[in-house]
Scaffold this motif. Sequence first.
Motif: not given
Length: 187
Positions: A5, A22, A37, A51, A55-56, A59, A66, A70, A74, A79
């Motif tokens: 990511i 991604v 994303l 974001i 989905k994130t 992944w 990441p 990233c 995140l 996340i």
Amino acid sequence: MATKIRLQRFGKKSKPFFHVVVADSRAPRDGKFIERLGSYNPNTNPATIEINFEKTLDWVNKGAEPTDTCRTILSHKGILYRKHLQGGVKKGALTEEQADAKFAEWLSAKDSKIEGKKDSLTKSKDEVKKTALAAETKKNADRGAAIALKNAPVVEEVVAEETEETPVAEETTEEIPATEETKEEEA
């Protein structure tokens, strides 16, 4: 195939704008990617991050690694914290309700912190505008007064001159008596 990511750069020179994507780790930075994303705009204050959370998270759970930047993004969006809480639920340390409550509490604290920063930025901008406006009005008033003085009719005033002269103090040229030390130095 190792997936990452990472950020994909867009925007003008010195005005970057990034897509969070991604991609295969072997693909070039701005090359082919698997899925987009979200986006990241560092030009705004605070930075704008959009974001797709689900989905994130999917992944990240699948094993996509990441990059450092990233990972920070995140983490900022929660996340990675959500993944951490899901790990606690799988191990049996937490129930799903406890994990949801902890995440909701964290999210509300984060939102209030961001709103506080936005409020302080708008207040500081307002204060700067107020001081600039006050300085401008003062300067305009000073200019108006100067113009009014310049355009006012000239009134001649008779000034009584004093003809008295002040006596000048006479300089004394008396010799200072020499001491014994100065006599020895002269010799």
